[in-house]
Write a protein that holds these residues in place. Structure first.
Motif, PDB file in Angstrom:
ATOM      1  N   LEU A  82      33.072  52.076  43.224  1.00 51.69           N
ATOM      2  CA  LEU A  82      32.386  51.149  44.140  1.00 51.69           C
ATOM      3  C   LEU A  82      31.882  49.891  43.449  1.00 51.69           C
ATOM      4  O   LEU A  82      31.886  48.805  44.030  1.00 51.69           O
ATOM      5  N   ARG A  83      31.473  50.008  42.192  1.00 51.57           N
ATOM      6  CA  ARG A  83      30.985  48.827  41.458  1.00 51.57           C
ATOM      7  C   ARG A  83      32.077  47.777  41.287  1.00 51.57           C
ATOM      8  O   ARG A  83      31.790  46.595  41.156  1.00 51.57           O
ATOM      9  N   GLY A  84      33.332  48.203  41.282  1.00 51.63           N
ATOM     10  CA  GLY A  84      34.438  47.278  41.124  1.00 51.63           C
ATOM     11  C   GLY A  84      34.675  46.402  42.341  1.00 51.63           C
ATOM     12  O   GLY A  84      35.382  45.403  42.261  1.00 51.63           O
ATOM     13  N   LEU A  85      34.091  46.761  43.476  1.00 49.85           N
ATOM     14  CA  LEU A  85      34.306  45.988  44.701  1.00 49.85           C
ATOM     15  C   LEU A  85      33.306  44.852  44.876  1.00 49.85           C
ATOM     16  O   LEU A  85      33.527  43.962  45.695  1.00 49.85           O
ATOM     17  N   THR A  86      32.225  44.892  44.150  1.00 51.37           N
ATOM     18  CA  THR A  86      31.229  43.822  44.280  1.00 51.37           C
ATOM     19  C   THR A  86      31.647  42.633  43.438  1.00 51.37           C
ATOM     20  O   THR A  86      32.448  42.756  42.516  1.00 51.37           O
ATOM     21  N   ASP A  87      31.118  41.477  43.774  1.00 46.54           N
ATOM     22  CA  ASP A  87      31.472  40.260  43.057  1.00 46.54           C
ATOM     23  C   ASP A  87      30.968  40.301  41.626  1.00 46.54           C
ATOM     24  O   ASP A  87      29.844  40.723  41.365  1.00 46.54           O
ATOM     25  N   ALA A  88      31.789  39.827  40.743  1.00 45.40           N
ATOM     26  CA  ALA A  88      31.402  39.709  39.342  1.00 45.40           C
ATOM     27  C   ALA A  88      30.471  38.511  39.194  1.00 45.40           C
ATOM     28  O   ALA A  88      30.515  37.582  40.001  1.00 45.40           O
ATOM     29  N   PRO A  89      29.610  38.502  38.194  1.00 47.18           N
ATOM     30  CA  PRO A  89      28.735  37.346  37.994  1.00 47.18           C
ATOM     31  C   PRO A  89      29.558  36.076  37.798  1.00 47.18           C
ATOM     32  O   PRO A  89      30.608  36.107  37.156  1.00 47.18           O
ATOM     33  N   ARG A  90      29.082  35.007  38.350  1.00 52.66           N
ATOM     34  CA  ARG A  90      29.781  33.730  38.246  1.00 52.66           C
ATOM     35  C   ARG A  90      29.544  33.115  36.873  1.00 52.66           C
ATOM     36  O   ARG A  90      28.496  33.314  36.265  1.00 52.66           O
ATOM     37  N   PRO A  91      30.516  32.351  36.400  1.00 50.29           N
ATOM     38  CA  PRO A  91      30.318  31.697  35.115  1.00 50.29           C
ATOM     39  C   PRO A  91      29.312  30.564  35.235  1.00 50.29           C
ATOM     40  O   PRO A  91      29.025  30.086  36.332  1.00 50.29           O
ATOM     41  N   GLY A  92      28.800  30.150  34.138  1.00 50.62           N
ATOM     42  CA  GLY A  92      27.867  29.033  34.135  1.00 50.62           C
ATOM     43  C   GLY A  92      26.547  29.425  33.517  1.00 50.62           C
ATOM     44  O   GLY A  92      26.260  30.586  33.248  1.00 50.62           O
ATOM     45  N   ARG A  93      25.752  28.433  33.347  1.00 48.56           N
ATOM     46  CA  ARG A  93      24.461  28.623  32.710  1.00 48.56           C
ATOM     47  C   ARG A  93      23.491  29.300  33.675  1.00 48.56           C
ATOM     48  O   ARG A  93      23.362  28.889  34.828  1.00 48.56           O
ATOM     49  N   PRO A  94      22.776  30.320  33.229  1.00 47.22           N
ATOM     50  CA  PRO A  94      21.784  30.954  34.103  1.00 47.22           C
ATOM     51  C   PRO A  94      20.590  30.030  34.311  1.00 47.22           C
ATOM     52  O   PRO A  94      20.360  29.086  33.546  1.00 47.22           O
ATOM     53  N   ARG A  95      19.825  30.326  35.345  1.00 47.72           N
ATOM     54  CA  ARG A  95      18.652  29.511  35.638  1.00 47.72           C
ATOM     55  C   ARG A  95      17.678  29.543  34.472  1.00 47.72           C
ATOM     56  O   ARG A  95      17.417  30.588  33.893  1.00 47.72           O
TER      57      ARG A  95
END
Length: 150
Positions: A82-95
């Protein structure tokens, strides 16, 4: 004559996984991307004659999606469930600004005695830059004038 695809291994969904996927489909405010992924997995779990899993081509036709989409989500499900179906974190700088800092900026700029403090003073107390404090204040607190609610 058509060539059969590679032999698909059954997904062997547990009852709990099946219920989670059905819940995602039923949920009113669920991301439609996640709903489609859940439908793909539930359809891939079906078996045809002889207990052979339904082909990925058939699932793609049934849902009106590209075969590559079905392959991608079936593979990710088999790898990570089930974890494979959720969106992966987006690239870029974190807040860089934390939620607590934003709250501090807002409360410091509102809770002043006799007028608004300078953005420099608010920024220093919150531990952020003056421009960040200014952006937060402009986003939250309306400017007095014609369009101000008070």
């Amino acid at each position: 004559m058509s060539h059969p695809g590679p032999k698909l291994e059954p997904l062997d969904l547990s009852d709990e996984e099946r219920e989670v996927l059905r819940g995602w489909i039923r949920k009113r405010k669920q991301s439609q991307d996640l709903v489609l992924r859940a439908r793909i997995i539930l359809l891939c779990d079906r078996t045809g004659l002889g207990g052979v899993p339904v082909s990925q081509c058939q699932v793609a036709r049934d849902l009106g999606v590209n075969l590559a989409t079905v392959r991608k989500w079936r593979r990710r499900f088999t790898e990570r469930r089930l974890r494979g179906l959720t969106d992966a974190p987006r690239p870029g700088r974190p807040r860089a600004v934390t939620r607590d800092q934003v709250i501090t900026v807002i409360t410091e700029s509102i809770d002043s005695d006799g007028g608004r403090p300078s953005t420099r003073a608010v920024a220093a107390r919150a531990g952020v830059s003056q421009s960040t404090a200014s952006r937060v204040i402009r986003a939250v607190i309306p400017v007095s004038g014609e369009n101000a609610p008070y």
